[in-house]
Structure formats: structure tokens, C-alpha cells
Design a protein around this motif. Structure first.
Motif, PDB file in Angstrom:
ATOM      1  N   PHE A  53       0.850  -1.329  -0.023  1.00 20.38           N
ATOM      2  CA  PHE A  53      -0.166  -0.026  -0.185  1.00 20.38           C
ATOM      3  C   PHE A  53       0.815   1.252  -0.190  1.00 20.38           C
ATOM      4  O   PHE A  53       0.640   2.067  -0.749  1.00 20.38           O
ATOM      5  CB  PHE A  53      -0.836   0.044   1.075  1.00 20.38           C
ATOM      6  CG  PHE A  53      -1.786   1.366   1.398  1.00 20.38           C
ATOM      7  CD1 PHE A  53      -2.866   1.290   0.807  1.00 20.38           C
ATOM      8  CD2 PHE A  53      -1.242   2.266   2.074  1.00 20.38           C
ATOM      9  CE1 PHE A  53      -3.750   2.491   0.885  1.00 20.38           C
ATOM     10  CE2 PHE A  53      -2.004   3.381   2.300  1.00 20.38           C
ATOM     11  CZ  PHE A  53      -3.490   3.448   1.827  1.00 20.38           C
ATOM     12  N   ALA A  54       1.770   1.263   0.851  1.00 17.24           N
ATOM     13  CA  ALA A  54       2.852   2.440   1.073  1.00 17.24           C
ATOM     14  C   ALA A  54       3.447   2.723  -0.399  1.00 17.24           C
ATOM     15  O   ALA A  54       3.736   3.648  -0.885  1.00 17.24           O
ATOM     16  CB  ALA A  54       3.532   2.409   2.202  1.00 17.24           C
ATOM     17  N   THR A  66       2.767   1.712  -3.327  1.00 20.92           N
ATOM     18  CA  THR A  66       1.782   2.264  -4.331  1.00 20.92           C
ATOM     19  C   THR A  66       1.644   3.440  -4.095  1.00 20.92           C
ATOM     20  O   THR A  66       1.312   4.381  -5.188  1.00 20.92           O
ATOM     21  CB  THR A  66       0.522   1.249  -4.280  1.00 20.92           C
ATOM     22  OG1 THR A  66       0.994   0.025  -4.426  1.00 20.92           O
ATOM     23  CG2 THR A  66      -0.385   1.740  -5.502  1.00 20.92           C
ATOM     24  N   ALA A  67       1.145   3.995  -2.900  1.00 19.98           N
ATOM     25  CA  ALA A  67       0.963   5.388  -2.615  1.00 19.98           C
ATOM     26  C   ALA A  67       2.065   6.577  -2.892  1.00 19.98           C
ATOM     27  O   ALA A  67       1.968   7.450  -3.564  1.00 19.98           O
ATOM     28  CB  ALA A  67       0.534   5.433  -1.198  1.00 19.98           C
ATOM     29  N   LYS A  68       3.240   5.800  -2.790  1.00 16.18           N
ATOM     30  CA  LYS A  68       4.507   6.706  -3.313  1.00 16.18           C
ATOM     31  C   LYS A  68       4.670   6.706  -4.553  1.00 16.18           C
ATOM     32  O   LYS A  68       5.052   7.658  -5.202  1.00 16.18           O
ATOM     33  CB  LYS A  68       5.943   6.011  -2.420  1.00 16.18           C
ATOM     34  CG  LYS A  68       6.999   6.448  -2.838  1.00 16.18           C
ATOM     35  CD  LYS A  68       7.224   7.738  -1.983  1.00 16.18           C
ATOM     36  CE  LYS A  68       8.765   8.156  -2.376  1.00 16.18           C
ATOM     37  NZ  LYS A  68       9.206   9.695  -1.669  1.00 16.18           N
ATOM     38  N   LYS A  72       1.669  10.109  -3.502  1.00 20.91           N
ATOM     39  CA  LYS A  72       0.714  10.525  -2.132  1.00 20.91           C
ATOM     40  C   LYS A  72       1.557  10.174  -0.893  1.00 20.91           C
ATOM     41  O   LYS A  72       1.977   8.956  -0.779  1.00 20.91           O
ATOM     42  CB  LYS A  72      -0.572   9.712  -2.343  1.00 20.91           C
ATOM     43  CG  LYS A  72      -1.288   9.821  -3.529  1.00 20.91           C
ATOM     44  CD  LYS A  72      -1.675  11.516  -3.502  1.00 20.91           C
ATOM     45  CE  LYS A  72      -2.681  11.747  -4.727  1.00 20.91           C
ATOM     46  NZ  LYS A  72      -2.821  12.924  -5.133  1.00 20.91           N
ATOM     47  N   GLY A  73       1.771  10.871  -0.022  1.00 15.38           N
ATOM     48  CA  GLY A  73       2.144  10.725   1.332  1.00 15.38           C
ATOM     49  C   GLY A  73       3.444  10.456   1.381  1.00 15.38           C
ATOM     50  O   GLY A  73       4.078   9.537   0.782  1.00 15.38           O
ATOM     51  N   LEU A 123       6.139   8.065   3.456  1.00 16.20           N
ATOM     52  CA  LEU A 123       6.173   6.473   3.775  1.00 16.20           C
ATOM     53  C   LEU A 123       5.927   6.426   5.280  1.00 16.20           C
ATOM     54  O   LEU A 123       5.325   5.537   5.502  1.00 16.20           O
ATOM     55  CB  LEU A 123       7.504   5.903   3.387  1.00 16.20           C
ATOM     56  CG  LEU A 123       7.832   5.443   1.908  1.00 16.20           C
ATOM     57  CD1 LEU A 123       9.188   5.011   1.592  1.00 16.20           C
ATOM     58  CD2 LEU A 123       6.806   4.428   1.200  1.00 16.20           C
ATOM     59  N   LYS A 127       4.025   7.844   6.850  1.00 18.01           N
ATOM     60  CA  LYS A 127       2.774   8.138   7.215  1.00 18.01           C
ATOM     61  C   LYS A 127       1.864   6.993   6.555  1.00 18.01           C
ATOM     62  O   LYS A 127       1.012   6.283   7.111  1.00 18.01           O
ATOM     63  CB  LYS A 127       2.207   9.434   6.700  1.00 18.01           C
ATOM     64  CG  LYS A 127       0.563   9.675   7.087  1.00 18.01           C
ATOM     65  CD  LYS A 127       0.073  10.915   6.212  1.00 18.01           C
ATOM     66  CE  LYS A 127       0.612  12.146   6.664  1.00 18.01           C
ATOM     67  NZ  LYS A 127       0.015  13.218   6.063  1.00 18.01           N
ATOM     68  N   THR A 128       2.265   6.542   5.272  1.00 22.82           N
ATOM     69  CA  THR A 128       1.512   5.598   4.533  1.00 22.82           C
ATOM     70  C   THR A 128       1.763   4.172   4.858  1.00 22.82           C
ATOM     71  O   THR A 128       0.762   3.268   4.650  1.00 22.82           O
ATOM     72  CB  THR A 128       1.885   5.534   3.104  1.00 22.82           C
ATOM     73  OG1 THR A 128       3.101   5.510   2.760  1.00 22.82           O
ATOM     74  CG2 THR A 128       1.220   7.101   2.392  1.00 22.82           C
ATOM     75  N   ILE A 140      -0.769   3.543   7.736  1.00 24.11           N
ATOM     76  CA  ILE A 140      -2.022   3.468   7.422  1.00 24.11           C
ATOM     77  C   ILE A 140      -2.349   2.092   6.745  1.00 24.11           C
ATOM     78  O   ILE A 140      -3.444   1.848   6.822  1.00 24.11           O
ATOM     79  CB  ILE A 140      -2.296   4.719   6.439  1.00 24.11           C
ATOM     80  CG1 ILE A 140      -2.286   5.915   7.308  1.00 24.11           C
ATOM     81  CG2 ILE A 140      -3.675   4.732   5.712  1.00 24.11           C
ATOM     82  CD1 ILE A 140      -2.203   7.334   6.655  1.00 24.11           C
ATOM     83  N   GLY A 141      -1.512   1.991   5.646  1.00 18.88           N
ATOM     84  CA  GLY A 141      -1.569   0.601   4.784  1.00 18.88           C
ATOM     85  C   GLY A 141      -1.795  -0.584   5.721  1.00 18.88           C
ATOM     86  O   GLY A 141      -2.458  -1.612   5.546  1.00 18.88           O
TER      87      GLY A 141
END
Length: 162
Positions: free
Chosen positions: A114-115, A117-119, A123-124, A126, A128-129, A132-133
Motif C-alpha cells: 500500500f505504501a 503504491t501510494a509513493k 501521495k504521502g 512513507l 505516514k502511508t 495507514i496501509g
């Protein structure tokens, strides 16, 4: 006309689409051959368990041939230039998930995916993500493992709730 004898504006064959066409044809032929050579099912009826794989194999070969024709004509629209760093983040995250799933469990491994993919999507940070992930992935694990009674790889976090 250009110096090469082709009218100006005529597009060359799309090599990427040709590669996709070849892969589709090989996949279709491989599926057809695998279905043909697999044993255990007699074909005493015209429709049986081997029918659908043959249909899918035929469809893949036909789609591959049509893709090859469109590629040779240059019918595909121009693609944007690929941005590789985001793709590498996502592919790397998937690799990390696949390699760590059994050792760290579903929640942590999928949280890392998840982190990443967000990177990849910009978005956001690491720091933080990743948490959350992991939280989202743990909720998914709870739904599947406890709610649906399905088995997902359990790591240290999941073992706290077993």
C-alpha cells in the motif's frame, strides 16, 4: 511522400503492440496445448470441462492476430512517454509483499505494498502511508480471517488476535 517512399504522416508498425500480439498468441496456443494434452477427462460429450479453456485459447489467438493486424497498420494511438519511477515503486512494493507475506504476515506485507503504491502515485510520505496501509490491511485480514473464515498468512500482528 517522404524520402523512404512512405507518405508523410503514415505511421510505422507499433512494436509494443506486436509484442503484445505475440504474447497473446503464445498464451492462447499454450492454453490450447495444455488443455489438449491434459488427461483425466473423456470427451464423450460435445460440451465438457475442456470446452471453456478451448474457447478462451481460441479467443486469445484471435485477439493476438487482430492486435498484430492493428499494430502493422499503425492503428494504435500514440502513447504518452512512460514514467518509470512510479512503476518501479509499485512493482517493488508487489515484490516486497510477495517475498515477505509468509514471514511478516498479510497485514504488514500488504501495508508495505500500500505504501509503495501510494509513493508511486505521489501521495504521502512513507512514514505516514506504511502505518495507514498496515491498519487497512489488518482490517481486511480481520474481515477475511474472522468474518469469512478464510486463511490468510498470519504474522506477529495477526497472531495477537488469533
Amino acid at each position: 511522400m517522404s524520402l523512404g517512399g512512405q507518405p508523410t504522416g503514415e505511421r510505422r508498425p507499433d512494436r509494443a503492440a506486436l509484442v503484445i500480439a505475440i504474447v497473446l498468441i503464445i498464451a492462447g496456443l499454450g492454453m490450447g496445448w495444455g488443455t489438449f494434452t491434459s488427461g483425466g477427462v473423456s470427451m464423450s460429450t460435445p460440451v465438457g470441462p475442456k470446452t471453456v479453456p478451448y474457447i478462451i485459447a481460441g479467443a486469445l489467438v484471435i485477439l493476438g492476430a487482430l492486435t498484430a493486424v492493428a499494430a502493422m497498420r499503425g492503428d494504435f494511438p500514440e502513447r504518452e512517454r512512460q514514467d518509470f519511477p512510479p512503476m518501479l515503486w509499485i512493482i517493488g512494493g508487489l515484490a516486497v509483499q510477495l517475498l515477505t507475506m509468509k514471514s511478516v504476515g498479510f497485514s504488514i506485507a500488504t501495508g508495505l505494498l500500500f505504501a509503495a503504491t501510494a509513493k508511486g502515485f505521489g501521495k504521502g510520505p512513507l512514514w505516514k502511508t506504511i502505518p495507514i496501509g498496515i491498519v487497512f490491511s489488518f482490517v481486511v485480514w480481520l474481515l477475511f480471517a474472522k468474518g469469512l473464515q478464510l486463511t490468510l498468512p498470519a504474522g506477529p500482528l495477526e497472531r495477537l488476535f488469533q
